[in-house]
Design a protein around this motif. Structure first.
Motif, PDB file in Angstrom:
ATOM      1  N   GLN B  78      36.861 -12.269  -7.330  1.00 48.41           N
ATOM      2  CA  GLN B  78      35.717 -11.662  -7.964  1.00 48.41           C
ATOM      3  C   GLN B  78      35.974 -11.697  -9.456  1.00 48.41           C
ATOM      4  O   GLN B  78      37.074 -11.391  -9.908  1.00 48.41           O
ATOM      5  CB  GLN B  78      35.631 -10.230  -7.452  1.00 48.41           C
ATOM      6  N   THR B  80      34.599 -10.311 -13.087  1.00 50.30           N
ATOM      7  CA  THR B  80      33.677  -9.371 -13.728  1.00 50.30           C
ATOM      8  C   THR B  80      33.846  -9.474 -15.229  1.00 50.30           C
ATOM      9  O   THR B  80      34.711  -8.846 -15.801  1.00 50.30           O
ATOM     10  CB  THR B  80      33.963  -7.935 -13.281  1.00 50.30           C
ATOM     11  N   VAL B  81      32.996 -10.264 -15.847  1.00 54.23           N
ATOM     12  CA  VAL B  81      33.139 -10.480 -17.284  1.00 54.23           C
ATOM     13  C   VAL B  81      32.049  -9.816 -18.094  1.00 54.23           C
ATOM     14  O   VAL B  81      32.123  -9.771 -19.310  1.00 54.23           O
ATOM     15  CB  VAL B  81      33.147 -11.974 -17.649  1.00 54.23           C
ATOM     16  N   GLU B  82      31.028  -9.305 -17.421  1.00 52.57           N
ATOM     17  CA  GLU B  82      29.897  -8.799 -18.181  1.00 52.57           C
ATOM     18  C   GLU B  82      29.151  -7.753 -17.371  1.00 52.57           C
ATOM     19  O   GLU B  82      29.392  -7.563 -16.196  1.00 52.57           O
ATOM     20  CB  GLU B  82      28.947  -9.957 -18.489  1.00 52.57           C
ATOM     21  N   ARG B  83      28.229  -7.079 -18.039  1.00 52.99           N
ATOM     22  CA  ARG B  83      27.394  -6.095 -17.397  1.00 52.99           C
ATOM     23  C   ARG B  83      26.479  -6.809 -16.418  1.00 52.99           C
ATOM     24  O   ARG B  83      26.108  -7.962 -16.643  1.00 52.99           O
ATOM     25  CB  ARG B  83      26.522  -5.438 -18.470  1.00 52.99           C
ATOM     26  N   GLY B  84      26.088  -6.113 -15.365  1.00 50.81           N
ATOM     27  CA  GLY B  84      25.155  -6.733 -14.440  1.00 50.81           C
ATOM     28  C   GLY B  84      25.877  -7.366 -13.279  1.00 50.81           C
ATOM     29  O   GLY B  84      26.672  -6.725 -12.625  1.00 50.81           O
ATOM     30  N   THR B  86      28.113  -9.566 -10.658  1.00 48.94           N
ATOM     31  CA  THR B  86      29.475  -9.994 -10.420  1.00 48.94           C
ATOM     32  C   THR B  86      29.483 -11.481 -10.092  1.00 48.94           C
ATOM     33  O   THR B  86      28.560 -11.975  -9.454  1.00 48.94           O
ATOM     34  CB  THR B  86      30.038  -9.252  -9.207  1.00 48.94           C
TER      35      THR B  86
END
Lengths: 144, 144
Positions: B78, B80-84, B86
């Motif tokens: 997974q 997760t680099v940013e908002r919103g 995945t």
DNA sequence: CTAGGTGCAAAAGGTTTGCGGTTAA
DNA sequence: TTAACCGCAAACCTTTTGCACCTAG
């Protein structure tokens, strides 16, 4: 309005925001205070609820706006360690995060001095980095 | 049902899933294929839409279930680099991600060999890590 | 037979947007 | 005066949940 003398932290806030072309507003101050008061990497929603206690009329949109303003000005970091909510952190020293998959707690962890540990393709312009370790914290590892 | 001979990759999938107590299903295979076919770090929604082309009846819930199964079994990560949303990545070699804040593209980047570069409190049990560099990629840096 | 897996649809949670009104520069 | 900012509420997007049905072991 009448001139107002600022506490040193306020001045710092004003300067940092100003350097990005943004104003210091009571809401931004409040949101920043929330981040400083309990450094447990709250989600935007948690920041909203805490800020609401001191400033009942504050809105969701404003909290997001303030958080983004703080991030843009280098006063806070966005922390994305998991699915769902984004978290925020006012610790601007170079550090990483340990995320316990059992209890969900996020701990700040030190990073070594030499951080250009990655070789990027030519022309790439890095601005900041995020290091997250996933696993079990001491307490959860013992209980398992 | 009749015994079915498996291609080598299928066998690998079966084993990895089995070791976690999970079954290989057509849907999981399909989702994994999607990840392998275009390694552009798709969001769950993008995986859903791509899988739907080959398997029109697949559902949202199933895609999330499959992605989680693959992650649990060590077949995907997974990201997760940013908002919103995945994102997901089937590259299990030790690598980090460069996230361009202008175009949004995510690039795999190598990491140095010595990765226990962080000192954790005693008792903490790290399982995996995620390194993300934010900035501008070559193209976007030039255009700016 | 039973646990694990699926599809569907709705709910829940997180984030963004549009707009009218307010305020600081 | 004007651009920046606020609050409100709705919209939007992502993820989870509950349930009935199916199937491999």
């Amino acid at each position: 309005m009448k001139a107002r003398s600022q506490r040193p932290e306020e001045q710092h806030l004003t300067e940092q925001l100003g350097a990005t072309g943004l104003r210091l507003t009571p809401q931004r101050q409040q949101v920043y205070d929330v981040l400083l008061q309990k450094r447990d990497h709250p989600t935007a929603e948690e920041v909203f609820m805490r800020a609401k206690k001191a400033m009942p009329e504050i809105s969701h949109a404003t909290v997001y706006n303030c958080l983004d303003a703080l991030v843009k000005s280098g006063l806070a970091r966005q922390v994305t360690v998991e699915r769902g909510a984004t978290r925020f952190c006012p610790n601007m020293t170079d550090h990483g995060h340990f995320h316990c998959r059992a209890c969900g707690t996020i701990y700040d962890v030190g990073l070594p001095r030499e951080l250009p540990f990655v070789s990027l393709p030519p022309g790439f312009a890095p601005e900041c980095h995020e290091v997250t370790i996933h696993g079990l914290c001491g307490e959860c590892a013992r209980q398992k």
